[in-house]
Write an enzyme that holds these catalytic residues in place. Structure first.
Site, PDB file in Angstrom:
ATOM      1  N   SER A 150      -5.437   0.203   3.971  1.00 42.79           N
ATOM      2  CA  SER A 150      -5.671  -1.202   3.638  1.00 42.79           C
ATOM      3  C   SER A 150      -7.006  -1.368   2.921  1.00 42.79           C
ATOM      4  O   SER A 150      -7.227  -0.769   1.868  1.00 42.79           O
ATOM      5  CB  SER A 150      -5.570  -2.048   4.912  1.00 42.79           C
ATOM      6  N   ASP A 246       5.201  -6.382   3.009  1.00 48.58           N
ATOM      7  CA  ASP A 246       3.742  -6.459   2.966  1.00 48.58           C
ATOM      8  C   ASP A 246       3.314  -7.204   1.702  1.00 48.58           C
ATOM      9  O   ASP A 246       3.732  -6.831   0.599  1.00 48.58           O
ATOM     10  CB  ASP A 246       3.172  -5.037   2.960  1.00 48.58           C
ATOM     11  N   HIS A 276       2.644  -4.606   7.015  1.00 51.64           N
ATOM     12  CA  HIS A 276       1.300  -4.110   6.753  1.00 51.64           C
ATOM     13  C   HIS A 276       0.641  -3.654   8.059  1.00 51.64           C
ATOM     14  O   HIS A 276       0.782  -4.285   9.098  1.00 51.64           O
ATOM     15  CB  HIS A 276       0.454  -5.204   6.114  1.00 51.64           C
TER      16      HIS A 276
END
Length: 304
Positions: A150, A246, A276
């Site tokens: 991320s 996501d 996610h």
């Protein structure tokens, strides 16, 4: 992008999270330290029954708190600088302990998770500078790679772009998991998954507002999708994955398209049916454990 429908295991886990987190605030709407405390609390469940390793200990790296994980199958040759996610604002080596252990086990490399300074108190470029400082202070006795999830994938890729600018030594390879590579909130995946489940467009907008002012977001070391073709072509071998459900899925797909247009063949796995941050959920989600195995297979093949 893949279909929006969660896998059976992901659906069951989303239902569990809805029950366990009922009544909890969105941490991005809280004062930053309160948000961090809540994020740490909700990540405890992913760090129970930790995968066994040969060693796990706290240390300092370039003056920054860090945690070193040595797998049982340590080759004694490879090491990975691991940059944790959390929207540039949340999480730590502790929240990502199980993920670091699974990464170490999958790759056979020791994993060093560094705790960089967090936004909004420390916006761009301070977190990136910490990652670069940790990279510069690496033990020369190992062959080093870099990994991140991320916002951590953003920082890992941004660090490589900065090293290219400065003529620094690049990682041997990089593992980038469902990264945030741009600030375009109108991509296909942002449109499809604006309201989640899990990460939402509004949460990402708040993370971005904490991390980088709008006039900075065109810089490649903030938004790596803005990097030149020459810079992307010069990167070390990459492995990338994305979660099918996501808002950030298109970020990775756009980056992969750029790499493919340059003739690169960096492996990319689009993992359908998961949200996610799914690799944090390895204790409960088969797709998470499988994702580490897929990345580890690529890493080991290159390392050999």
């Amino acid at each position: 992008m893949t279909a929006r429908q969660p896998s059976p295991a992901m659906r069951a886990l989303l239902d569990r999270l809805a029950r366990e987190d009922q009544g909890l605030a969105d941490p991005t709407t809280l004062e930053p330290q309160a948000g961090r405390s809540l994020a740490a609390l909700t990540n405890i469940r992913w760090n129970e029954d930790l995968p066994p390793v040969a060693e796990s200990r706290n240390l300092m790296q370039a003056g920054l708190p860090a945690r070193l994980v040595v797998p049982k199958g340590d080759t004694g040759r490879d090491a990975i600088l691991h940059v944790h996610g959390g929207g540039w604002a949340f999480c730590s080596a502790a929240t990502h302990e199980a993920a670091a252990r699974r990464l170490a086990d999958a790759t056979g490399a020791r994993v060093l998770t560094v705790e960089y300074r967090l936004a909004p108190e420390h916006p761009y470029p301070q977190g990136l500078e910490d990652v670069l400082a940790a990279w510069t202070a690496r033990d020369p006795g190992f062959r080093w790679s870099i990994a991140g999830d991320s916002a951590g994938a953003n920082l890992a890729l941004a660090a490589m772009l900065r090293l290219l600018e400065d003529g620094g030594a690049l990682p041997a390879q990089a593992l980038l998991f469902y990264g945030v590579y741009g600030a375009d909130f109108a991509t296909p995946s942002y449109e499809a998954y604006a309201d989640g489940p899990g990460l939402t467009r509004a949460k990402m907008q708040r993370y971005w507002n904490w991390y980088a002012a709008r006039d900075l977001r065109g810089r490649p070391t903030v938004s790596p999708l803005a990097a030149s073709d020459a810079a992307l072509a010069a990167l070390p071998p990459l492995y990338l994955n994305a979660a099918g459900i996501d808002p950030l899925c298109s970020d990775t797909e756009l980056l992969v398209a750029r790499l493919r247009a340059l003739g690169r063949d960096d492996p990319f796995d689009l993992i359908g049916g998961v949200v996610h941050g799914f690799m944090q959920m390895g204790s409960a989600l088969p797709e998470a454990r499988g994702a580490f195995e897929q990345a580890g297979t690529v890493f080991r093949k290159r390392a050999a």
